[in-house]
Design an enzyme around this catalytic site. Structure first.
Site, mmCIF file in Angstrom:
data_model
loop_
_atom_site.group_PDB
_atom_site.id
_atom_site.type_symbol
_atom_site.label_atom_id
_atom_site.label_comp_id
_atom_site.label_asym_id
_atom_site.label_seq_id
_atom_site.Cartn_x
_atom_site.Cartn_y
_atom_site.Cartn_z
ATOM 1 N N ARG A 15 7.307 -14.354 24.460
ATOM 2 C CA ARG A 15 7.439 -12.817 25.002
ATOM 3 C C ARG A 15 6.112 -12.111 24.200
ATOM 4 O O ARG A 15 5.422 -11.166 24.963
ATOM 5 C CB ARG A 15 8.649 -12.264 24.258
ATOM 6 C CG ARG A 15 9.049 -10.879 24.768
ATOM 7 C CD ARG A 15 10.108 -10.415 23.971
ATOM 8 N NE ARG A 15 9.933 -10.326 22.666
ATOM 9 C CZ ARG A 15 9.272 -9.001 22.086
ATOM 10 N NH1 ARG A 15 8.988 -8.000 22.892
ATOM 11 N NH2 ARG A 15 9.235 -8.867 20.816
ATOM 12 N N ARG A 28 -3.724 -13.463 22.212
ATOM 13 C CA ARG A 28 -5.166 -12.978 22.644
ATOM 14 C C ARG A 28 -6.161 -13.906 21.828
ATOM 15 O O ARG A 28 -5.965 -14.207 20.570
ATOM 16 C CB ARG A 28 -5.654 -11.520 22.249
ATOM 17 C CG ARG A 28 -4.591 -10.492 23.067
ATOM 18 C CD ARG A 28 -5.078 -9.433 23.402
ATOM 19 N NE ARG A 28 -4.486 -8.486 24.208
ATOM 20 C CZ ARG A 28 -3.264 -7.816 23.687
ATOM 21 N NH1 ARG A 28 -3.624 -7.517 22.527
ATOM 22 N NH2 ARG A 28 -2.742 -7.235 24.444
ATOM 23 N N ARG A 81 17.894 -14.212 19.478
ATOM 24 C CA ARG A 81 17.455 -13.895 18.405
ATOM 25 C C ARG A 81 17.769 -12.454 18.265
ATOM 26 O O ARG A 81 17.987 -11.583 19.174
ATOM 27 C CB ARG A 81 16.047 -13.925 17.979
ATOM 28 C CG ARG A 81 15.533 -15.431 18.039
ATOM 29 C CD ARG A 81 14.117 -15.772 17.754
ATOM 30 N NE ARG A 81 13.817 -15.545 16.356
ATOM 31 C CZ ARG A 81 14.283 -16.323 15.170
ATOM 32 N NH1 ARG A 81 14.973 -17.607 15.668
ATOM 33 N NH2 ARG A 81 14.117 -16.033 13.891
ATOM 34 N N ASP A 102 10.796 -4.649 28.927
ATOM 35 C CA ASP A 102 10.344 -3.241 28.166
ATOM 36 C C ASP A 102 11.000 -2.066 28.847
ATOM 37 O O ASP A 102 11.612 -2.346 30.027
ATOM 38 C CB ASP A 102 9.048 -2.908 28.211
ATOM 39 C CG ASP A 102 8.034 -3.801 26.956
ATOM 40 O OD1 ASP A 102 8.676 -3.894 25.980
ATOM 41 O OD2 ASP A 102 6.997 -4.747 27.408
ATOM 42 N N TYR A 157 14.047 -10.433 28.717
ATOM 43 C CA TYR A 157 13.616 -9.460 27.969
ATOM 44 C C TYR A 157 12.863 -8.390 28.529
ATOM 45 O O TYR A 157 12.146 -8.691 29.667
ATOM 46 C CB TYR A 157 12.596 -9.785 26.805
ATOM 47 C CG TYR A 157 12.073 -8.639 25.970
ATOM 48 C CD1 TYR A 157 12.694 -8.080 24.981
ATOM 49 C CD2 TYR A 157 10.804 -7.969 26.517
ATOM 50 C CE1 TYR A 157 12.254 -6.880 24.464
ATOM 51 C CE2 TYR A 157 10.313 -6.948 26.018
ATOM 52 C CZ TYR A 157 10.906 -6.359 25.038
ATOM 53 O OH TYR A 157 10.481 -5.239 24.381
#
Ligand SMILES: Cc1cc2nc3c(=O)[nH]c(=O)nc-3n(C[C@H](O)[C@H](O)[C@H](O)COP(=O)(O)OP(=O)(O)OC[C@H]3O[C@@H](n4cnc5c(N)ncnc54)[C@H](O)[C@@H]3O)c2cc1C
Length: 227
Positions: free
Chosen positions: A1, A5, A85, A206, A204
């Site tokens: 998730r 970078r 989690r 946003d 998940y």
């Protein structure tokens, strides 16, 4: 998730635009439900048959339901448990106007037990600081001001979730994905119930993803049930 970078860009998201509702999510939600046709009952468990809006009663009455709880819980964990989690939050208060200088500080060090810390005040840099030498407490306007000389930080401690915890992030191993696919088949066969949101679809999202998902689900799945 989490994004990985290989450059020095320290921003969490790479979206072109980032923001929050002008008056925050609470005001946004309050305005959405401010309609005499909408009734909200808080602290009510969908599986508690001592209250009228429970799973069995609504199914027997043929009432369309949008279920936003955990999909495995809906089927009483018949195929097994999906892994999640959770996060324990620890509040820390500082007698400082600004602790981090930013709203989110991530901690990837092995010797720090929390993964990130949120300084809420810094989500709204446009708010005027009051209570310092220049102005008094009386100048404080909720939603427009922040207090000088004090700030609140929440540290986030991540751990495996049990059934009694709030599930936050799907673990999403290959075994979880295979198990969810079997629950999704059961969900698709459930008459007049739409499984929505992050818990109902073991994903998940946003906020912008979940809002988009809700709007699409209304058109394609909920509206047909209301005809
Ligand atoms: C720690 C954390 C940080 C996040 N940070 C960001 C961020 O910075 N930016 C961003 O865009 N998104 C963020 N998100 C994601 C965002 O919060 C979620 O995508 C969004 O809240 C999901 O909305 P939802 O309606 O699917 O689920 P939820 O908001 O979890 O709503 C599900 C609802 O179902 C109810 N429910 C469940 N079971 C039952 C039951 N048995 N009976 C009655 N009611 C029940 C729950 O009480 C809850 O109200 C974050 C999420 C987490 C967990």
């Amino acid at each position: 998730r989490l994004p990985v970078r290989f450059n020095y860009n320290n921003r969490y998201f790479k979206d072109t635009w980032e923001g929050l509702p002008t008056d925050g999510y609470t005001a946004w939600m309050q305005r959405m439900i401010d309609d005499p046709r909408i009734h909200v009952s808080l602290g009510v468990d969908f599986f508690d048959e001592s209250q009228p809006f429970n799973k069995r009663a609504l199914a027997e009455a043929g009432v369309p339901v949008v279920y936003t709880g955990p999909v495995d819980r809906y089927f009483d964990y018949a195929l097994g448990e999906l892994k999640w989690r959770t996060v324990d939050f620890k509040e820390v208060r500082y007698e400082e106007s600004d602790h981090f200088g930013c709203p989110v500080m991530n901690y990837s060090d092995a010797d720090v037990p929390f993964t990130r810390a949120i300084e809420f005040k810094n989500f709204n840099p446009e708010r005027e600081e009051v209570g310092g030498e220049a102005s008094g407490e009386a100048d404080f306007v909720p939603g427009k001001s922040v207090k000088a000389g004090e700030t609140v930080v929440w540290q986030e401690y991540s751990r495996a979730a049990t059934r009694d915890d709030e599930p936050y992030y799907p673990v999403n191993t290959d075994a979880d994905k295979a198990l969810y696919a079997r629950y999704a088949e059961l969900a698709a066969a459930e008459p007049r119930t739409v499984f929505g949101g992050r818990l109902g679809t073991y994903s998940y999202y946003d906020m912008h993803n979940v809002i988009d998902m809700a709007l699409r689900a209304y058109e394609s799945q909920v509206a047909p049930l209301l005809k």
